[in-house]
Design a protein around this motif. Structure first.
Motif, PDB file in Angstrom:
ATOM      1  N   ARG A  10       0.823  -1.213   0.000  1.00 50.45           N
ATOM      2  CA  ARG A  10       0.000   0.000   0.000  1.00 50.45           C
ATOM      3  C   ARG A  10       0.858   1.264   0.000  1.00 50.45           C
ATOM      4  N   GLY A  11       2.000   1.214   0.709  1.00 51.15           N
ATOM      5  CA  GLY A  11       2.890   2.369   0.748  1.00 51.15           C
ATOM      6  C   GLY A  11       3.507   2.686  -0.600  1.00 51.15           C
ATOM      7  N   CYS A  12       3.695   1.656  -1.418  1.00 53.67           N
ATOM      8  CA  CYS A  12       4.240   1.846  -2.758  1.00 53.67           C
ATOM      9  C   CYS A  12       3.172   2.222  -3.773  1.00 53.67           C
ATOM     10  N   GLY A  13       1.940   2.238  -3.362  1.00 49.10           N
ATOM     11  CA  GLY A  13       0.880   2.670  -4.253  1.00 49.10           C
ATOM     12  C   GLY A  13       0.148   1.562  -4.973  1.00 49.10           C
ATOM     13  N   PHE A  14       0.363   0.315  -4.614  1.00 47.64           N
ATOM     14  CA  PHE A  14      -0.330  -0.802  -5.248  1.00 47.64           C
ATOM     15  C   PHE A  14      -1.672  -1.039  -4.555  1.00 47.64           C
ATOM     16  N   ASP A  15      -2.525  -0.076  -4.601  1.00 48.68           N
ATOM     17  CA  ASP A  15      -3.857  -0.222  -4.017  1.00 48.68           C
ATOM     18  C   ASP A  15      -4.827   0.702  -4.757  1.00 48.68           C
ATOM     19  N   ARG A  16      -6.074   0.588  -4.414  1.00 46.90           N
ATOM     20  CA  ARG A  16      -7.097   1.420  -5.041  1.00 46.90           C
ATOM     21  C   ARG A  16      -7.625   2.421  -4.028  1.00 46.90           C
ATOM     22  N   ASN A  17      -6.728   3.149  -3.398  1.00 54.86           N
ATOM     23  CA  ASN A  17      -7.088   4.126  -2.385  1.00 54.86           C
ATOM     24  C   ASN A  17      -7.792   5.314  -3.042  1.00 54.86           C
ATOM     25  N   ASP A  18      -8.981   5.629  -2.572  1.00 60.95           N
ATOM     26  CA  ASP A  18      -9.749   6.736  -3.150  1.00 60.95           C
ATOM     27  C   ASP A  18      -9.137   8.089  -2.831  1.00 60.95           C
ATOM     28  N   LEU A  19      -8.281   8.154  -1.825  1.00 64.93           N
ATOM     29  CA  LEU A  19      -7.670   9.427  -1.458  1.00 64.93           C
ATOM     30  C   LEU A  19      -6.473   9.787  -2.342  1.00 64.93           C
ATOM     31  N   ARG A  20      -6.027   8.842  -3.150  1.00 63.20           N
ATOM     32  CA  ARG A  20      -4.920   9.148  -4.057  1.00 63.20           C
ATOM     33  C   ARG A  20      -5.449   9.958  -5.232  1.00 63.20           C
ATOM     34  N   ARG A  21      -4.738  11.018  -5.538  1.00 64.23           N
ATOM     35  CA  ARG A  21      -5.101  11.854  -6.681  1.00 64.23           C
ATOM     36  C   ARG A  21      -4.423  11.320  -7.935  1.00 64.23           C
ATOM     37  N   ASN A  22      -4.829  11.868  -9.064  1.00 58.18           N
ATOM     38  CA  ASN A  22      -4.213  11.464 -10.331  1.00 58.18           C
ATOM     39  C   ASN A  22      -2.723  11.798 -10.356  1.00 58.18           C
ATOM     40  N   VAL A  23      -2.348  12.935  -9.768  1.00 53.47           N
ATOM     41  CA  VAL A  23      -0.946  13.323  -9.750  1.00 53.47           C
ATOM     42  C   VAL A  23      -0.121  12.315  -8.934  1.00 53.47           C
ATOM     43  N   ASP A  24      -0.712  11.739  -7.895  1.00 55.76           N
ATOM     44  CA  ASP A  24      -0.020  10.709  -7.118  1.00 55.76           C
ATOM     45  C   ASP A  24       0.220   9.468  -7.971  1.00 55.76           C
ATOM     46  N   ARG A  25      -0.779   9.095  -8.745  1.00 58.85           N
ATOM     47  CA  ARG A  25      -0.646   7.919  -9.607  1.00 58.85           C
ATOM     48  C   ARG A  25       0.377   8.160 -10.725  1.00 58.85           C
ATOM     49  N   VAL A  26       0.377   9.377 -11.297  1.00 56.47           N
ATOM     50  CA  VAL A  26       1.351   9.709 -12.345  1.00 56.47           C
ATOM     51  C   VAL A  26       2.768   9.653 -11.783  1.00 56.47           C
ATOM     52  N   GLN A  27       2.967  10.230 -10.597  1.00 60.37           N
ATOM     53  CA  GLN A  27       4.296  10.208  -9.978  1.00 60.37           C
ATOM     54  C   GLN A  27       4.733   8.774  -9.706  1.00 60.37           C
ATOM     55  N   TRP A  28       3.831   7.965  -9.212  1.00 52.33           N
ATOM     56  CA  TRP A  28       4.165   6.572  -8.905  1.00 52.33           C
ATOM     57  C   TRP A  28       4.534   5.814 -10.172  1.00 52.33           C
ATOM     58  N   ARG A  29       3.738   5.998 -11.240  1.00 59.44           N
ATOM     59  CA  ARG A  29       4.013   5.281 -12.487  1.00 59.44           C
ATOM     60  C   ARG A  29       5.334   5.716 -13.116  1.00 59.44           C
ATOM     61  N   LEU A  30       5.607   7.024 -13.124  1.00 50.61           N
ATOM     62  CA  LEU A  30       6.879   7.497 -13.681  1.00 50.61           C
ATOM     63  C   LEU A  30       8.065   7.020 -12.832  1.00 50.61           C
ATOM     64  N   GLY A  31       7.893   7.001 -11.516  1.00 52.42           N
ATOM     65  CA  GLY A  31       8.942   6.479 -10.642  1.00 52.42           C
ATOM     66  C   GLY A  31       9.201   5.009 -10.911  1.00 52.42           C
ATOM     67  N   LEU A  32       8.149   4.237 -11.102  1.00 52.49           N
ATOM     68  CA  LEU A  32       8.295   2.815 -11.411  1.00 52.49           C
ATOM     69  C   LEU A  32       8.962   2.622 -12.775  1.00 52.49           C
ATOM     70  N   LEU A  33       8.587   3.439 -13.755  1.00 53.42           N
ATOM     71  CA  LEU A  33       9.206   3.368 -15.079  1.00 53.42           C
ATOM     72  C   LEU A  33      10.704   3.677 -14.990  1.00 53.42           C
ATOM     73  N   LEU A  34      11.080   4.707 -14.244  1.00 54.71           N
ATOM     74  CA  LEU A  34      12.496   5.052 -14.099  1.00 54.71           C
ATOM     75  C   LEU A  34      13.264   3.960 -13.353  1.00 54.71           C
ATOM     76  N   LEU A  35      12.628   3.335 -12.377  1.00 51.76           N
ATOM     77  CA  LEU A  35      13.268   2.224 -11.668  1.00 51.76           C
ATOM     78  C   LEU A  35      13.504   1.050 -12.620  1.00 51.76           C
ATOM     79  N   ILE A  36      12.542   0.764 -13.472  1.00 53.52           N
ATOM     80  CA  ILE A  36      12.689  -0.314 -14.454  1.00 53.52           C
ATOM     81  C   ILE A  36      13.825   0.017 -15.435  1.00 53.52           C
ATOM     82  N   VAL A  37      13.910   1.291 -15.869  1.00 54.92           N
ATOM     83  CA  VAL A  37      14.989   1.704 -16.774  1.00 54.92           C
ATOM     84  C   VAL A  37      16.342   1.493 -16.104  1.00 54.92           C
ATOM     85  N   PHE A  38      16.456   1.920 -14.842  1.00 55.36           N
ATOM     86  CA  PHE A  38      17.720   1.742 -14.124  1.00 55.36           C
ATOM     87  C   PHE A  38      18.059   0.271 -13.952  1.00 55.36           C
TER      88      PHE A  38
END
Length: 187
Positions: A10-38
Motif C-alpha cells: 500500500r505504501g508503494c501505491g499498489f492499491d485502489r485508495n480513493d484518497l490518491r489523486r491522479n498526480v499521485d498515480r502519475v508520480q508513482w508510475r513514472l517512478g516505477l518506469l524510471l526504476l525499471i529503466v535503471f
C-alpha cells in the motif's frame, strides 16, 4: 509478515485508495518506469565495466610480475631541477650484469645511499609490481562509478518529476482549501 508486506504494498501505491489523486498515480508510475529503466540498464553496464577493469588489472599484474624484479641499487648521481630530483642508480642483476637507470623522486636522496627499487624493461621505479588487492580496489571503483553514472541521471530525473508533481499537488490542495474556505456556515 503478511501485514508488513501488505503495508509495503500500500505504501508503494499498489492499491485502489480513493484518497490518491491522479498526480499521485502519475508520480508513482513514472517512478516505477524510471526504476525499471535503471534496473535494466545498470546490470549489463556494470558487468561489462567490472569484467574490463578486472581483466586489464590481472593482465597488468601478470605482465609486471614477469618483467619487473626487486633490486638493491646505489645512488650514483643526483640532479635537482626545480625541486624534483632525477636520480641515477646502479645495481647488479641476478645474472651478474651491471646496470644503471634514472627515476624521478620528490624525497631527498644523496649519492651513495642504498635503495630498494623495482627494475624492468622500462627502467627503475620505486613502486612495486601491481598487487591483486589493487586490481580488486580498481574493479570496485569502476563498478561503483558505473552504478553512480547510471543511477544519478535517473534519480535526478525522478527528483524533477517529483518536484513537478508536488507543485501540481500543492496547487490542487490550495484550490480545495480555497473552495472549502468560501463555504458559508450558518444562516
Amino acid at each position: 509478515m503478511t501485514a508488513r508486506i501488505d503495508r509495503w504494498r500500500r505504501g508503494c501505491g499498489f492499491d485502489r485508495n480513493d484518497l490518491r489523486r491522479n498526480v499521485d498515480r502519475v508520480q508513482w508510475r513514472l517512478g516505477l518506469l524510471l526504476l525499471i529503466v535503471f534496473m535494466s540498464a545498470a546490470p549489463p553496464l556494470l558487468a561489462h565495466a567490472v569484467q574490463s577493469a578486472y581483466g586489464s588489472g590481472v593482465r597488468a599484474e601478470r605482465q609486471q610480475a614477469a618483467t619487473r624484479h626487486r633490486v638493491e641499487a646505489t645512488i650514483v648521481k643526483v640532479r635537482d631541477p626545480g625541486g624534483r630530483r632525477t636520480v641515477t642508480v646502479a645495481w647488479t642483476d641476478p645474472d651478474g650484469t651491471r646496470r644503471t637507470g634514472d627515476y624521478t623522486t620528490w624525497r631527498g636522496a644523496g649519492v651513495g645511499e642504498r635503495l630498494v627499487l623495482w627494475a624492468g624493461p622500462d627502467g627503475v621505479s620505486i613502486t612495486p609490481p601491481r598487487r591483486h588487492a589493487q586490481t580488486v580496489v580498481h574493479t570496485a571503483v569502476a563498478g561503483t562509478g558505473v552504478v553512480l553514472a547510471t543511477g544519478l541521471p535517473v534519480l535526478c530525473l525522478y527528483w524533477l518529476v517529483r518536484a513537478r508533481c508536488d507543485r501540481c499537488r500543492f496547487r490542487s490542495w490550495d484550490a480545495e482549501w480555497a473552495r472549502l474556505d468560501n463555504h458559508r456556515i450558518g444562516p
